[in-house]
Scaffold this active site. Sequence first.
Site, PDB file in Angstrom:
ATOM      1  N   HIS A  17     -53.455  -4.715 -34.895  1.00  0.00           N
ATOM      2  CA  HIS A  17     -54.336  -5.415 -34.667  1.00  0.00           C
ATOM      3  C   HIS A  17     -55.528  -4.600 -34.160  1.00  0.00           C
ATOM      4  CE1 HIS A  17     -55.497  -9.760 -33.246  1.00  0.00           C
ATOM      5  NE2 HIS A  17     -56.676  -8.851 -32.832  1.00  0.00           N
ATOM      6  N   HIS A  19     -59.822  -4.466 -34.890  1.00  0.00           N
ATOM      7  CA  HIS A  19     -60.720  -4.898 -35.851  1.00  0.00           C
ATOM      8  C   HIS A  19     -61.734  -3.846 -36.145  1.00  0.00           C
ATOM      9  CE1 HIS A  19     -60.448  -9.318 -34.911  1.00  0.00           C
ATOM     10  NE2 HIS A  19     -59.663  -8.991 -33.960  1.00  0.00           N
ATOM     11  N   ARG A  73     -75.407  -2.326 -42.694  1.00  0.00           N
ATOM     12  CA  ARG A  73     -76.346  -2.928 -43.530  1.00  0.00           C
ATOM     13  C   ARG A  73     -76.221  -2.644 -45.066  1.00  0.00           C
ATOM     14  NH1 ARG A  73     -81.414  -2.919 -39.606  1.00  0.00           N
ATOM     15  NH2 ARG A  73     -80.297  -3.741 -37.734  1.00  0.00           N
ATOM     16  N   ASP A 140     -60.103 -11.422 -42.466  1.00  0.00           N
ATOM     17  CA  ASP A 140     -60.323 -12.439 -41.816  1.00  0.00           C
ATOM     18  C   ASP A 140     -61.599 -13.510 -41.835  1.00  0.00           C
ATOM     19  OD1 ASP A 140     -62.242 -11.040 -40.360  1.00  0.00           O
ATOM     20  OD2 ASP A 140     -61.334 -11.762 -38.169  1.00  0.00           O
ATOM     21  N   GLY A 172     -62.569 -15.034 -34.350  1.00  0.00           N
ATOM     22  CA  GLY A 172     -63.562 -15.706 -33.497  1.00  0.00           C
ATOM     23  C   GLY A 172     -63.058 -16.512 -32.654  1.00  0.00           C
ATOM     24  N   HIS A 199     -55.363 -15.341 -35.657  1.00  0.00           N
ATOM     25  CA  HIS A 199     -55.379 -15.061 -34.250  1.00  0.00           C
ATOM     26  C   HIS A 199     -54.914 -16.812 -33.780  1.00  0.00           C
ATOM     27  CE1 HIS A 199     -57.811 -11.726 -34.938  1.00  0.00           C
ATOM     28  NE2 HIS A 199     -57.804 -11.579 -33.572  1.00  0.00           N
ATOM     29  N   GLU A 202     -55.037 -17.000 -27.992  1.00  0.00           N
ATOM     30  CA  GLU A 202     -55.638 -15.875 -27.336  1.00  0.00           C
ATOM     31  C   GLU A 202     -56.573 -16.638 -26.247  1.00  0.00           C
ATOM     32  OE1 GLU A 202     -58.770 -13.971 -29.381  1.00  0.00           O
ATOM     33  OE2 GLU A 202     -59.152 -12.214 -28.152  1.00  0.00           O
ATOM     34  N   ASP A 280     -57.009  -3.873 -30.438  1.00  0.00           N
ATOM     35  CA  ASP A 280     -58.107  -4.994 -30.740  1.00  0.00           C
ATOM     36  C   ASP A 280     -59.505  -4.204 -31.081  1.00  0.00           C
ATOM     37  OD1 ASP A 280     -58.603  -7.545 -30.954  1.00  0.00           O
ATOM     38  OD2 ASP A 280     -58.686  -8.237 -29.065  1.00  0.00           O
TER      39      ASP A 280
HETATM   40  O1  LIG Z   1     -60.488 -10.520 -29.807  1.00  0.00           O
HETATM   41  C1  LIG Z   1     -60.987 -10.993 -30.806  1.00  0.00           C
HETATM   42  N1  LIG Z   1     -60.627 -12.313 -31.021  1.00  0.00           N
HETATM   43  C2  LIG Z   1     -61.079 -13.014 -32.274  1.00  0.00           C
HETATM   44  N2  LIG Z   1     -62.011 -12.320 -33.039  1.00  0.00           N
HETATM   45  C3  LIG Z   1     -62.200 -10.997 -32.900  1.00  0.00           C
HETATM   46  C4  LIG Z   1     -61.810 -10.548 -31.791  1.00  0.00           C
HETATM   47  N3  LIG Z   1     -62.367  -9.303 -31.764  1.00  0.00           N
HETATM   48  C5  LIG Z   1     -63.158  -9.289 -32.913  1.00  0.00           C
HETATM   49  N4  LIG Z   1     -62.924 -10.446 -33.471  1.00  0.00           N
HETATM   50  C6  LIG Z   1     -63.977 -10.536 -34.753  1.00  0.00           C
HETATM   51  O2  LIG Z   1     -65.083 -11.647 -34.259  1.00  0.00           O
HETATM   52  C7  LIG Z   1     -65.926 -11.812 -35.466  1.00  0.00           C
HETATM   53  C8  LIG Z   1     -66.265 -13.236 -35.220  1.00  0.00           C
HETATM   54  O3  LIG Z   1     -65.363 -14.031 -35.480  1.00  0.00           O
HETATM   55  C9  LIG Z   1     -64.691 -11.811 -36.459  1.00  0.00           C
HETATM   56  O4  LIG Z   1     -65.116 -10.714 -37.329  1.00  0.00           O
HETATM   57  C10 LIG Z   1     -63.170 -11.112 -35.928  1.00  0.00           C
HETATM   58  O5  LIG Z   1     -62.726 -10.329 -36.697  1.00  0.00           O
END
Ligand SMILES: O=c1[nH]cnc2c1ncn2[C@@H]1O[C@H](CO)[C@@H](O)[C@H]1O
Length: 340
Positions: A17, A19, A73, A140, A172, A199, A202, A280
Amino acid sequence: MSDLTAFIAGLPKAELHVHHVGSASPRIVAELAARHEGSSPVPADPELLTKYFEFRDFAHFIEIYLSVVDLIRDAEDVRLLTYEIGRELSRQRVRYAELTVTPYSSVRRGIPAPAFCEAIEDARTGARRDFGIDLAWCFDIPGEAGLASAEETLRIALDERPEGLISFGLGGPEIGVPRPQFKPYFDQARAAGLHSVPHAGETTGPETIWDAIRELGAERIGHGIAAAQDERLMAYLAEHQIPLEVCPTSNLRTRAVTDLAEHPIGKLVAAGVPVSVNSDDPPMFGTTLEQEYAVAARLLGLDSAGVADLARNAVRHSFRSADGKARLLAEIDSYAAGQG
Ligand SMILES: O=c1[nH]cnc2c1ncn2[C@@H]1O[C@H](CO)[C@@H](O)[C@H]1O
């Protein structure tokens, strides 16, 4: 360095997990900011960046997250970011990582979907060659962007189908973004062979996790810490072996928990819920996967054998091939035996 810290540093690991943009370290952010100088609120200076990454709450975190997304970008930014993440993970002896990637954000910013997918695939190949790490993708849906983003994320996943793509997710905010509305997109992604990893739980309660299981066919849950509030749900997760991807410091930094001492990981483990430990958005939360293992060891009272078991959990819960899992498990076994 304590013995346990050294043990964790050398332990071969899997990360389930983490991002994509949330992994941009100060060094990577500075490089991206320098490529697009003067057109972003994101500071390139590491000290200012640390301040910039202090979050008032989850909504503020998402706002800041999206400002970093805005630094990506063109396809070369995507390639650079992804390849450098591979380098930094491999330095922590991460051998395999499932990276949550949000193609919608980049495509909306003007990077064509084929170029985006080509860039991450190029980085995947390069990272394997140069750092010996295997990367895989979870595409996602950014929940706050609604159903249009779900439609587009699914289309990119199915039309481009990059080789490293293994799962479909939903990130998100959870407040105001009910999971069931995404069912048709998850149904199609699953029918096409992608694993379901939304997700849930959370920032909202156990009901969101039930929804993720019942409506989205979740095979693993991102975070899922709210399960600790529901005995029946914990029993269900244990019985059906649906693992949670737990990220302790993230929960503290987005203020989902007020104190690490109150983190429910101990309660979840005691109830038999399968958990792995993950990072995360490590630089944004001032952490690393190694530190998350140390935090978990403290909260769960683990010695090095217990920490090695945590690393094995991540491998077993992963969507890697049976072969790849066996190889990494053997690597963990031989490391643990050599240290014992
Ligand atoms: O901890 C988290 N929870 C939910 N979304 C997250 C988290 N960290 C990063 N994102 C990111 O937030 C963006 C907007 O939705 C998404 O790109 C998601 O992957």
